[in-house]
Design an enzyme around this catalytic site. Sequence first.
Site, PDB file in Angstrom:
ATOM      1  N   HIS A 208       0.607  -1.344  -0.223  1.00 17.82           N
ATOM      2  CA  HIS A 208      -0.112  -0.096   0.011  1.00 17.82           C
ATOM      3  C   HIS A 208       0.805   1.356  -0.155  1.00 17.82           C
ATOM      4  O   HIS A 208       0.402   1.866  -0.545  1.00 17.82           O
ATOM      5  CB  HIS A 208      -1.005   0.149   1.290  1.00 17.82           C
ATOM      6  CG  HIS A 208      -1.628  -0.966   1.350  1.00 17.82           C
ATOM      7  ND1 HIS A 208      -1.943  -1.797   1.888  1.00 17.82           N
ATOM      8  CD2 HIS A 208      -2.695  -1.202   0.935  1.00 17.82           C
ATOM      9  CE1 HIS A 208      -2.990  -2.537   2.720  1.00 17.82           C
ATOM     10  NE2 HIS A 208      -3.289  -2.480   1.116  1.00 17.82           N
TER      11      HIS A 208
ATOM     12  N   ARG B 183      -3.897 -10.068   4.403  1.00 17.89           N
ATOM     13  CA  ARG B 183      -4.218 -11.161   4.371  1.00 17.89           C
ATOM     14  C   ARG B 183      -2.990 -12.384   4.918  1.00 17.89           C
ATOM     15  O   ARG B 183      -3.397 -13.152   5.550  1.00 17.89           O
ATOM     16  CB  ARG B 183      -5.226 -12.067   3.573  1.00 17.89           C
ATOM     17  CG  ARG B 183      -6.337 -11.855   3.069  1.00 17.89           C
ATOM     18  CD  ARG B 183      -6.637 -12.444   2.168  1.00 17.89           C
ATOM     19  NE  ARG B 183      -7.579 -11.853   1.600  1.00 17.89           N
ATOM     20  CZ  ARG B 183      -9.300 -11.639   2.093  1.00 17.89           C
ATOM     21  NH1 ARG B 183      -9.966 -12.496   2.290  1.00 17.89           N
ATOM     22  NH2 ARG B 183     -10.064 -11.121   0.988  1.00 17.89           N
TER      23      ARG B 183
HETATM   24  P1  AMP Z   1      -6.462  -3.795  -0.355  1.00 15.35           P
HETATM   25  O1  AMP Z   1      -6.076  -3.275   0.636  1.00 15.35           O
HETATM   26  O2  AMP Z   1      -6.157  -4.782  -0.858  1.00 15.35           O
HETATM   27  O3  AMP Z   1      -7.481  -3.396  -0.753  1.00 15.35           O
HETATM   28  O4  AMP Z   1      -5.469  -3.030  -0.837  1.00 15.35           O
HETATM   29  C1  AMP Z   1      -5.182  -1.936  -1.983  1.00 15.35           C
HETATM   30  C2  AMP Z   1      -4.523  -1.581  -2.813  1.00 15.35           C
HETATM   31  O5  AMP Z   1      -3.075  -1.652  -2.589  1.00 15.35           O
HETATM   32  C3  AMP Z   1      -5.510  -2.261  -4.079  1.00 15.35           C
HETATM   33  O6  AMP Z   1      -4.841  -1.783  -5.659  1.00 15.35           O
HETATM   34  C4  AMP Z   1      -3.791  -3.462  -4.452  1.00 15.35           C
HETATM   35  O7  AMP Z   1      -4.202  -4.419  -5.266  1.00 15.35           O
HETATM   36  C5  AMP Z   1      -2.754  -3.468  -3.588  1.00 15.35           C
HETATM   37  N1  AMP Z   1      -2.091  -3.357  -3.505  1.00 15.35           N
HETATM   38  C6  AMP Z   1      -2.009  -4.781  -2.389  1.00 15.35           C
HETATM   39  N2  AMP Z   1      -1.163  -6.063  -2.109  1.00 15.35           N
HETATM   40  C7  AMP Z   1      -0.292  -4.728  -3.091  1.00 15.35           C
HETATM   41  C8  AMP Z   1       1.127  -5.229  -3.058  1.00 15.35           C
HETATM   42  N3  AMP Z   1       2.049  -6.932  -2.791  1.00 15.35           N
HETATM   43  N4  AMP Z   1       1.784  -4.741  -3.986  1.00 15.35           N
HETATM   44  C9  AMP Z   1       1.001  -3.315  -4.761  1.00 15.35           C
HETATM   45  N5  AMP Z   1       0.286  -3.751  -4.295  1.00 15.35           N
HETATM   46  C10 AMP Z   1      -0.599  -4.219  -3.975  1.00 15.35           C
END
Ligand code: AMP
Length: 288
Positions: A37, A190
Amino acid sequence: MLHLSSPAEAKEWCASQRRQNQTIGFVPTMGALHRGHLSLLNRARQENTTCCVSIFINPLQFEDGQDFDAYPRNLDTDLSLLADNGCDMVFEGTLEQFFPEIDPKDSIPLIPAGHFGKGLEEEFRPGHLDGVRTIVDRLFKVVGESKAYFGEKDFQQTLVVSDLARAIGYPEVIVCPTVREVSGLALSSRNSLLKAEQASEVTQIYQALLAAKKFWQQGERDPETLRCAMNDILEASTLVIEYAAIRDPENWSASPPYGHLTQAQALIAARMGSVRLIDNMRLDNETP
Ligand code: AMP
């Protein structure tokens, strides 16, 4: 850092920033923030004069109430990470605040994810990408004209939200590289739900993607052979495979492409116990 507790306040803040000729970088998240993030936030900071982050665990994208309840929550840590990393404004909201026109007794009508929502995630998480498109549509309308940053880790999601942005005319969607552990495991909120003994086993997802990449680099272009290379590695692990698939990233299709590919994306979803993990890798480029 300004911390706003409703989308209406966030909308007003974004509008006032634009009136002051600021350019806005926007990072939508569900919290439990990690370096993945923060890489999006850092990119947003570099490419805009101001940046904001949303934290909202969107119930519309969880098909399973248990998964929603188990989703990690860490607001205090998130807020200090965001402040330390130069975020100008963070906002939250409730489902009712995002959809004020819907009677709380009624269910919220979902926007179909569209062509890019077909196959893979749809098969194993029916309705998930509809829920994503529905909330991201609202988030885009709160923030307005901006650049919005998404991680390639959620590859099919990037296609759906890019399609949404094309349909409504904004924002500019920027897709950022996946941030990984040294082991290759893609960072994910997760991951904190994994037990210590599971943490090494889940790196087989990355190993499977690397195997497909190696085959590609050796000249293999048949999607089925590339898929089998991933499957062999996953089957030798204790992961439960949902899909290990090859798609043409520029021509999305629900079913596998046929024949000789000129570009390819390898995509995996697998479960370790109750934790669902996804990852993917572009095969036709230089970076591993
Ligand atoms: P989430 O909080 O899981 O909905 O993710 C929010 C944003 O962070 C989304 O655009 C995800 O694709 C991105 N994201 C989550 N994990 C990663 C990662 N390991 N590397 C880059 N972006 C990520």
